[in-house]
Each structure stands twice: as structure tokens, then as C-alpha cells.
Design an enzyme around this catalytic site. Sequence first.
Site, mmCIF file in Angstrom:
data_model
loop_
_atom_site.group_PDB
_atom_site.id
_atom_site.type_symbol
_atom_site.label_atom_id
_atom_site.label_comp_id
_atom_site.label_asym_id
_atom_site.label_seq_id
_atom_site.Cartn_x
_atom_site.Cartn_y
_atom_site.Cartn_z
ATOM 1 N N CYS A 1 0.844 -1.201 0.000
ATOM 2 C CA CYS A 1 0.000 0.000 0.000
ATOM 3 C C CYS A 1 0.878 1.250 0.000
ATOM 4 C CB CYS A 1 -0.882 0.026 1.238
ATOM 5 S SG CYS A 1 -1.963 -1.404 1.366
ATOM 6 N N ARG B 1 4.544 0.604 -6.715
ATOM 7 C CA ARG B 1 4.398 -0.347 -5.596
ATOM 8 C C ARG B 1 3.271 -1.342 -5.864
ATOM 9 N NH1 ARG B 1 6.439 2.345 -0.699
ATOM 10 N NH2 ARG B 1 4.873 1.398 0.610
ATOM 11 N N TRP C 1 -2.906 -2.328 -1.760
ATOM 12 C CA TRP C 1 -2.454 -3.629 -2.282
ATOM 13 C C TRP C 1 -3.105 -4.642 -1.341
ATOM 14 C CZ3 TRP C 1 0.539 -5.551 -6.283
ATOM 15 C CH2 TRP C 1 1.056 -6.827 -6.153
ATOM 16 N N ASN D 1 -0.895 1.439 5.999
ATOM 17 C CA ASN D 1 -0.038 0.511 5.267
ATOM 18 C C ASN D 1 0.529 -0.465 6.291
ATOM 19 O OD1 ASN D 1 1.673 -0.820 3.515
ATOM 20 N ND2 ASN D 1 3.294 0.729 3.649
ATOM 21 N N GLY D 2 0.348 -1.760 6.041
ATOM 22 C CA GLY D 2 0.887 -2.755 6.972
ATOM 23 C C GLY D 2 -0.164 -3.817 7.265
ATOM 24 N N GLU E 1 17.753 -22.822 -8.925
ATOM 25 C CA GLU E 1 17.367 -21.400 -8.899
ATOM 26 C C GLU E 1 18.596 -20.518 -9.092
ATOM 27 O OE1 GLU E 1 14.941 -19.804 -9.383
ATOM 28 O OE2 GLU E 1 15.399 -17.819 -8.648
ATOM 29 N N LYS F 1 19.007 -17.763 -12.150
ATOM 30 C CA LYS F 1 19.295 -16.352 -11.850
ATOM 31 C C LYS F 1 20.503 -15.866 -12.650
ATOM 32 C CE LYS F 1 16.408 -14.873 -10.421
ATOM 33 N NZ LYS F 1 15.433 -15.918 -10.460
ATOM 34 N N GLU G 1 19.832 -15.817 -16.615
ATOM 35 C CA GLU G 1 18.850 -14.884 -17.199
ATOM 36 C C GLU G 1 19.300 -13.434 -17.127
ATOM 37 O OE1 GLU G 1 14.984 -14.575 -15.420
ATOM 38 O OE2 GLU G 1 15.708 -15.172 -13.465
ATOM 39 N N HIS H 1 28.601 -39.378 -13.782
ATOM 40 C CA HIS H 1 27.933 -40.166 -14.828
ATOM 41 C C HIS H 1 27.941 -39.447 -16.171
ATOM 42 C CE1 HIS H 1 26.700 -43.094 -11.836
ATOM 43 N NE2 HIS H 1 26.376 -42.076 -11.052
ATOM 44 N N LYS I 1 8.432 -9.974 -17.784
ATOM 45 C CA LYS I 1 8.188 -10.251 -16.366
ATOM 46 C C LYS I 1 7.088 -11.307 -16.213
ATOM 47 C CE LYS I 1 8.501 -10.038 -11.978
ATOM 48 N NZ LYS I 1 9.624 -10.818 -11.356
HETATM 49 C C1 AGP Z 1 12.318 -15.827 -12.774
HETATM 50 O O1 AGP Z 1 13.474 -15.080 -12.450
HETATM 51 C C2 AGP Z 1 11.879 -15.613 -14.205
HETATM 52 N N1 AGP Z 1 11.616 -14.259 -14.437
HETATM 53 C C3 AGP Z 1 10.801 -16.578 -14.669
HETATM 54 O O2 AGP Z 1 11.375 -17.857 -14.641
HETATM 55 C C4 AGP Z 1 9.496 -16.638 -13.834
HETATM 56 O O3 AGP Z 1 9.750 -17.193 -12.583
HETATM 57 C C5 AGP Z 1 8.503 -17.539 -14.597
HETATM 58 O O4 AGP Z 1 8.210 -16.926 -15.841
HETATM 59 C C6 AGP Z 1 7.205 -17.779 -13.826
HETATM 60 O O5 AGP Z 1 6.515 -16.579 -13.663
HETATM 61 P P1 AGP Z 1 5.278 -16.536 -12.621
HETATM 62 O O6 AGP Z 1 5.837 -16.857 -11.286
HETATM 63 O O7 AGP Z 1 4.742 -15.133 -12.709
HETATM 64 O O8 AGP Z 1 4.293 -17.566 -13.069
#
Ligand code: AGP
Length: 608
Positions: free
Chosen positions: A2, A27, A75, A100-101, A481, A485, A488, A504, A603
Site C-alpha cells: 500500500c 508499488r 495492495w 499501510n501494513g 534457482e 538467476k 537470465e 555419470h 516479467k
Molecule cells: C524468474 O526469475 C523468471 N523471471 C521466470 O522464470 C518466472 O519465474 C517464470 O516466468 C514464472 O513466472 P510466474 O511466477 O509469474 O508464473
Amino acid sequence: MCGIVGYVGPKDCSEVLVDALRKLEYRGYDSAGIAVFEDGKIKVAKEKGRLDDLQAKMNAEGVPAGNAGIGHTRWATHGIPSAVNSHPHKGGEKVTLVHNGIIENYKELKEYLISQGRVFVSETDTEVVAQLLDFNYEGDPIKAIAKTLSQVEGSFALGILFADRVGELFAVRRESPLIVGVSEGESFIASDVPAIIKYTNQYYLLEHDEIAHLDFSGVSFCDLEGNAIVKELKVADWNQEAAEKGGYEHFMLKEIHEQPTAVKTTITPRISDGLPCLEECSITVDSLRDINQIYIVACGTAMHAGMVGKYVIEKMAKVPVIVDIASEFRYRDPLIKEGDLVIIISQSGETADSLAAMRLAKSMGAKTLAIVNAKGSSIAREADMLIYTHAGPEIAVASTKAYMVQIAVMYLLGFKMALSKGQITEDECRRLTGVLASVPVYLEKTIADVDDVCNDIATQLLEAENLLYIGRGLDYALSMEGSLKLKEISYIHSEAYAAGELKHGTISLITDGMPVIAVATQNSLLDKTVSNIKEVKARGAMVIVVCDEEAQIGADVADYIIRVPKIEESLMPMLAAVPLQLLAYYTSYKRGNDVDKPRNLAKSVTVE
Ligand code: AGP
């Protein structure tokens, strides 16, 4: 999160409030509203949707005309996005406020106030604090605020108007940030600098339980006893864009640093009497007891959070879990049976493959549970059960805080399921939940402890063309993960590999100086992992080990060691994720890449 704003001065208050709220749009929000003193009365205008929707409503019904007031972008946490749940909220006839909170004890307070004859119109925790303040108000705002704060538990920043204090604005905070801006003949309150930087770069930082009083003569501060406080005036040297990043170079770095708060905001409302409490998500002990097969379906980072969930749920609740990439799940004719639970994890709640996978699961008779960050998103709306994460909007394409809160929810669910299945006692569940609740403090420490060393080590990765991330068990899930990171945002190829599987075939890739990042936080597997590390080191790899502060790792094993605080082994991924995020961040940054908007990526992937 928020956003709060407030204004007292000669300008058109409504115009300043809406303009300031627009600067907080980054935000994220689902509704907005303002309250302004007009002709001696408090006039409220609020609406679900965007600020343009609020403006359109005001244009149609009359824009509040005055020079003092408060504003808010919501939010949603408690209560769906709606006009009635949006702020400002009135508490009786005297108090109008924005918040907010999260008020953690709002249920008990609401029951008490109802017993005192108070009538509520919304589902929000905010209306509870407005009604309580109104209930406590006997003409002295400071005394009423102090009494209310002695009764409220949780995090809050409040902007408050009292009907009989025309042209005056009060503000107070605990945990949630709030600043007081000042300029010639006018003053402001705001959740963050971006809201007011157009009007002034001079502001005071309100500290916990400090009260600010704004009127046309200026601003003053006092403590809860009414004792005057003299505060240091600060000057923001940020421009608008920098201000939205809170002074951080990139949103990604800001969001890494927001992880402690994000975890706390997500899990605190889901812990009651020391145990996981997911009843609000219609997840009861009974509903979990009958589940005998779980699928976790997601994409990218969200799928990696699901991998952590698999290890936790299988180890603790003894329920088999299949983790699937959504784009595979939807085309492989999954063997779903009636009563299976399909968990869909998604930050955006709009990922096309994940949404389609959920619809397929529902069509096959599975119960679906969505773990989503974006309120009101498609996946959130269509799931049978829903757990919102409260990370706030995640702007950087590379997901960090959303991942962190997703795994936090995995732990809560795993603990609750283990209890419901009789696999752990209530005492053990309470102990584990207590460790989870302590993670935000350890996350703060981890971020502080490893930031510099990750920055330094990233320099060693800049020229790499290929990198391996290795680990066993939860460390393998985490390696996935870490690898994503790095790939990408730095554009360096990397691969996560089960440490025990290297021999293997893949170990043939190791060349002299090739970086290998070994995640070694699972002490029960440490000896095995160290053996695998020695295998790659013996072939020339440059080894970076991520482990806890007590792990016995020598220079014969690692070229670099990144140590994180030691907590319950099963929860170590929450801390070890931080160095992996920071290594990726600094590598990308040093390579001159667009960290927040890496090439080729969006995103939210709303297409197949
Ligand atoms: C994560 O760093 C990426 N941007 C991407 O893998 C993301 O996690 C994936 O597209 C899933 O998105 P979502 O969580 O909005 O479904």
C-alpha cells in the site's frame, strides 16, 4: 504494498494527493482513495481499480475541495479489492485514516469492538484500527493514538484525520515506513520519497511510535506520552527514478533487500498460537489429511520453489509430490486422480502455461491450490484454494523476493500437512514454525554478511563461458534457482546438476578454471557433497562453496567460501538463496547488462 500520502498547504489538496499517489504506482495497487477537509467536513472519495478510475469518479461526483487531507493506494491483503475495502476508512464519526501494513490482532479487536456496539462495513484490518481509534478518541488526538497503539499488534503506518481538528493531519508508524516532507508553507506525509520529490527533497524519517502533527503552521513531533521530539531534517539527492528504487541501483537489488519484510508480511498472518494457520485460504487440517498425491506445477523460478516444496512435503508429511514444468504437464496426459492436490505457484498469476495447467487439473477432478503474489490475477481467481504471498509488486524480471515468499509458504504448508498427517507432533510443528518465523532476522543478517563477498567473487565469473551449480537434496533444488538467476541476467551459460550425478558424464565438461558453485548447506549430506566438490576441484575447477557458518570446509576444497548463518537444516535454502541471488546480480551488473530488464525476457509470460 500500500501507499500512503498526505498534504497540508495552500495547493489544491486533491490534486496533490492524486499526483503523489501516481508516483507510488510502482508499488502496485488494486484500489485508491482520498479524504480531504472540505468546508469543515471530511469528504472521502475512493474506488476499486486505478487512479484514473478514482479521478473519473471524482470528476463525476465532485472533487473534494480543500487544503488538507490524506490519500492511499491499496495492495489488498485482508479483503478482496473493492471500493468498500479501499482506504480511507472511517471509524465512527470522528476518525478517518489510511493504513499501510498488517494488524495481526485485528480479529480479536474487531470482536471486542462489535461487542461494544461498533458496526463494520469492510473486511479489512484497517477499519478495525479506525474504529478502535475512534472508540478511544475523547478530544485529545495524541492520547487516543497512544492508547490505540498500546492495543494494536503488527506493522502499520497511519495517516489520520480527526473530524473536529479541521486542517490538521496526524501520522504514526510502527515497522511500515513513513516520511514527513516539508517545504515553504506546506507539509506532506508519504510512504516513500518518490511520492513527494516533485514538491520537496526535504523530509523527516518518522521512527517507530513517533507521532507527527501537520497543520498550516508547520509540523511537530512527539512520543506516545506527548513529549516533544526534535528530529533531523534529511535531504534526498535522488531523482524520481532513483527514488522509486529507494536509492538502490536496481529494482532487483532493492527486492533482494526487501526479502525479510516480504517473508514477515507473508507468514506472520498465517501463524496462530505458534502453528501454521491457513484457514483463511480454506485449507484446514481435515482438507489436508485426505490428500495422498500432490503435483506442484509452475514455470521458471516458481517451479524451483516447487522443488523446495517437494523435498519439504515428502520429508515431513510423507506425501508423494511430483513437480512439473507447466508447459510439460499440460501435454503429457498427467495421471491425475480425483482428490489429488495440484499446487500452482505463480508470482504474476497470469503465466499462460501455469493457468492452462491449472484448468487441465481442475477438468480432471483435482483440487487446485494457487500460491500467487499478484492479487486478483487469473490464477488467483480460478483456483479452488488460494494462498496470497505478500511480497509486494516485483518489478525486476529476475524473481527474488517472490521466490523467497513462495518457499516460505511451502514450509508453512509442509509443516501443516505433516501435523495433519500425524507425522509430527504439535510441539515439533510449533518448534519448526518458530524457526520459520525467525527467518526474517536471519535473512537481514545474511544479506549484510554476504553482500561484499558476493560482489568480490562476481568479478571472478565475468569471463566465464560455462558454469556449474551443484548440490544434493535441497541444495540441488536451490542450485536450479541459482543457475537460472545467473543465466537470465548475466547471459553466462550455467547448469544445475545433482552433485552425485556428475561422475555419470557431465564431469567431462570440467576444464581448468571453470567456475563451479557448490551449494552445501545440508550437513546430513555434507561429506558426500565435499567428495563431489573434490572431484571437480581435482580436474581444475574454481570452486565457490555456499555453506553455513560452522561447516568444516577447508582451502583444499574451496577457492572461495560464502558462509550464511546456521539454522534448521531444512530451512537453510531460505538463507542460501541470498548469495546465489547476489552473485547473479553483481555478475550481471559488472558485465554492464540491464539487470532489471534482461534481453529477450518479460516479467510475465502470458503466451505459450
Ligand atoms: C524468474 O526469475 C523468471 N523471471 C521466470 O522464470 C518466472 O519465474 C517464470 O516466468 C514464472 O513466472 P510466474 O511466477 O509469474 O508464473
